[in-house]
Every structure is written in structure tokens, then in C-alpha cells.
Design a protein around this motif. Structure first.
Motif, short mmCIF file in Angstrom:
data_model
loop_
_atom_site.label_atom_id
_atom_site.label_comp_id
_atom_site.label_asym_id
_atom_site.label_seq_id
_atom_site.Cartn_x
_atom_site.Cartn_y
_atom_site.Cartn_z
N ALA A 163 0.83 -1.21 0.00
CA ALA A 163 0.00 0.00 0.00
C ALA A 163 0.86 1.26 0.00
O ALA A 163 0.51 2.26 -0.63
N GLU A 164 2.01 1.21 0.70
CA GLU A 164 2.91 2.36 0.71
C GLU A 164 3.43 2.68 -0.69
O GLU A 164 3.76 3.83 -1.00
N LEU A 165 3.52 1.64 -1.53
CA LEU A 165 3.97 1.84 -2.91
C LEU A 165 2.82 2.09 -3.87
O LEU A 165 3.02 2.17 -5.08
N GLY A 166 1.60 2.19 -3.33
CA GLY A 166 0.44 2.41 -4.17
C GLY A 166 -0.05 1.17 -4.88
O GLY A 166 -0.75 1.27 -5.89
N LEU A 167 0.30 0.00 -4.36
CA LEU A 167 -0.07 -1.26 -4.98
C LEU A 167 -1.31 -1.84 -4.30
O LEU A 167 -1.46 -1.73 -3.08
N PRO A 168 -2.19 -2.49 -5.06
CA PRO A 168 -3.39 -3.08 -4.45
C PRO A 168 -3.04 -4.35 -3.69
O PRO A 168 -2.03 -5.00 -3.98
N PRO A 169 -3.86 -4.73 -2.72
CA PRO A 169 -3.62 -5.99 -2.00
C PRO A 169 -3.77 -7.18 -2.94
O PRO A 169 -4.54 -7.14 -3.91
N ALA A 170 -3.03 -8.23 -2.66
CA ALA A 170 -3.07 -9.43 -3.49
C ALA A 170 -2.71 -10.63 -2.63
O ALA A 170 -1.96 -10.49 -1.65
N PRO A 171 -3.20 -11.81 -2.97
CA PRO A 171 -2.80 -13.01 -2.23
C PRO A 171 -1.32 -13.30 -2.45
O PRO A 171 -0.81 -13.14 -3.56
N LEU A 172 -0.65 -13.71 -1.39
CA LEU A 172 0.79 -13.97 -1.45
C LEU A 172 1.01 -15.43 -1.05
O LEU A 172 1.04 -15.77 0.14
N LEU A 173 1.16 -16.27 -2.06
CA LEU A 173 1.28 -17.71 -1.84
C LEU A 173 2.71 -18.16 -2.10
O LEU A 173 3.42 -17.60 -2.95
N SER A 174 3.11 -19.18 -1.37
CA SER A 174 4.47 -19.69 -1.49
C SER A 174 4.56 -20.75 -2.58
O SER A 174 3.66 -21.58 -2.74
N GLY A 175 5.67 -20.71 -3.33
CA GLY A 175 5.97 -21.74 -4.30
C GLY A 175 7.08 -22.63 -3.79
O GLY A 175 7.23 -22.85 -2.58
N LYS A 176 7.90 -23.11 -4.70
CA LYS A 176 9.01 -23.98 -4.33
C LYS A 176 10.00 -23.25 -3.43
O LYS A 176 10.27 -22.07 -3.63
N ARG A 177 10.49 -23.97 -2.44
CA ARG A 177 11.47 -23.45 -1.48
C ARG A 177 10.93 -22.26 -0.70
O ARG A 177 11.69 -21.44 -0.18
N GLY A 178 9.61 -22.13 -0.63
CA GLY A 178 9.01 -21.06 0.14
C GLY A 178 9.02 -19.70 -0.51
O GLY A 178 8.59 -18.72 0.09
#
Length: 220
Positions: A58-73
Motif C-alpha cells: 500500500a505504501e507503494l500504491g499497490l493493491p492488495p493481493a494473495p501472497l502464496l508460497s511456491g518452491k522453497r518457500g
């Protein structure tokens, strides 16, 4: 606290306790599903670092989004975004930047305590271990074995999104300046960005409130 060792292009949010999901919007359904069977402590740290990340976005003016882990976290960040998360007992943080400014980020937090017996020999090179005594003499307030471990975690977090390859603890050799910087010389071919191969990363570190913190922000 983590923001103090990151450049202005990076938005960073940290907390010494868990954030309230009801106040900060909670998890996206896919995120909640990822920790549905986890113990309460794991769910709390998972949730808090993502809430920190969304505040930083939000500080960068970006919208919220899901943050999911892939390989190796490694987190699957939205297009045009790079970031890093860290958590340990009593501290959580996330750092976010636009990829037009920062190619990759790595942050790590650890308790300012000695490493468990036997760990230092696994995560370090002989030359690194040889320098710890002198560093301890100059800055006895720092547990340098733990700081070395933290910095190598930051190296890996910076390396992996660029290469999608493993990097062993012994494939980067670190040098520390007691004033608060460190360098990591890669002992394997480094990532190539814009036609330039990076054979080393530069980072910063700090200590306070019972923690050691390390950060690398690789310019685009």
C-alpha cells in the motif's frame, strides 16, 4: 527497524507482535487454505507477515493481493513486484519494491543468540569462522555466528527468485564490516541481469531489541 537497513526504493513494515487479521483485512481464501491445518503459532506468523507485506504494498500504491508460497518457500509476488518476508519469535517483517528499481530482495531476522551446537560448521566456510573471533572482539554485543547465518539466509532469498536454483550455505563467502555492512562473494556463477553477471551481493545489517537483522536489495 528493518527499514533502516534498506534503500528508499523499498517499502518495509515490521512488528514485534502479531497483527490483528480483523483490523488489517485478514487472509485471502487461498492463503487461509494454505494454513488451514497448521498450528495456531504458524497461522499467526503466516498471517502477520502477509499483513505486513500488504501494508508495504500500500505504501507503494499497490493493491492488495494473495501472497502464496511456491518452491522453497519463495513467494509468488504480483507482476512488477519483488519482496521478501521474515519471521522469528517476537519479530515479523516484509519488504517490497517495484522491479523497475530493485531486481531482488532478501531480508532475515534472527534472535541475537548463539547458534545451536554444530550449526556453524554446517553453514560457514573455514575463512568465515576464522574471522568471527576478531569481529566478536570489536562488537561483543553481536552474536556473529547468528549474524552470519542470517546474512546467508538473506543471500539465498535474493538469489533464488533470480535463478530458481539451490544455493548451498558454502557457495557464498561473506565478509562483514562491524559498522553495519557485509558483502557476499558467490562461489558459483551468479545471476545475469541486463547482460551483466552478478558475482557478489552487498548488504547491510543491524542489531537491536534482542535481534540481528540483515538485508540485501539488488538494484535492477
Amino acid at each position: 527497524m528493518i527499514a533502516a537497513i534498506l534503500p528508499p526504493d523499498v517499502a518495509a513494515v515490521s512488528t514485534f507482535g502479531d497483527l490483528s487479521p480483523t483490523r488489517d483485512g485478514g487472509l485471502f481464501p487461498a492463503e487461509a487454505a494454505a494454513v488451514a491445518r497448521a498450528v495456531a503459532r504458524r497461522r499467526a506468523e503466516f498471517t502477520t507477515v502477509r499483513l505486513c507485506a500488504r501494508r508495504a504494498m500500500a505504501e507503494l500504491g499497490l493493491p492488495p493481493a494473495p501472497l502464496l508460497s511456491g518452491k522453497r518457500g519463495a513467494i509468488n509476488w504480483p507482476d512488477g513486484v519483488t519482496g521478501s518476508m521474515t519471521h522469528c519469535p517476537g519479530f515479523r517483517a516484509a519488504a517490497i519494491a517495484r522491479t523497475e528499481a530493485i531486481a531482488s530482495l532478501g531480508i532475515d531476522a534472527e534472535p541475537n543468540l548463539p547458534l545451536p551446537d554444530g550449526v556453524l560448521e554446517v553453514v560457514s566456510l573455514p575463512r568465515e569462522r576464522a574471522g568471527l573471533a576478531e569481529l566478536s572482539r570489536r562488537r561483543p554485543d553481536v552474536h556473529w555466528d547468528r549474524l552470519l547465518f542470517s546474512a546467508k539466509e538473506s543471500v539465498f532469498k535474493t538469489w533464488y527468485p533470480l535463478t530458481r536454483r539451490e544455493l548451498d550455505f558454502t557457495e557464498a563467502e561473506l565478509d562483514f564490516d562491524p559498522a553495519g555492512t557485509f558483502s557476499a562473494r558467490l562461489l558459483v556463477p551468479g545471476p545475469e541481469l541486463a547482460g551483466r553477471r552478478h558475482g557478489a551481493f552487498s548488504g547491510r545489517w543491524t542489531v537491536g531489541r534482542g535481534f540481528v537483522l540483515t538485508a540485501i536489495a539488488l538494484p535492477a
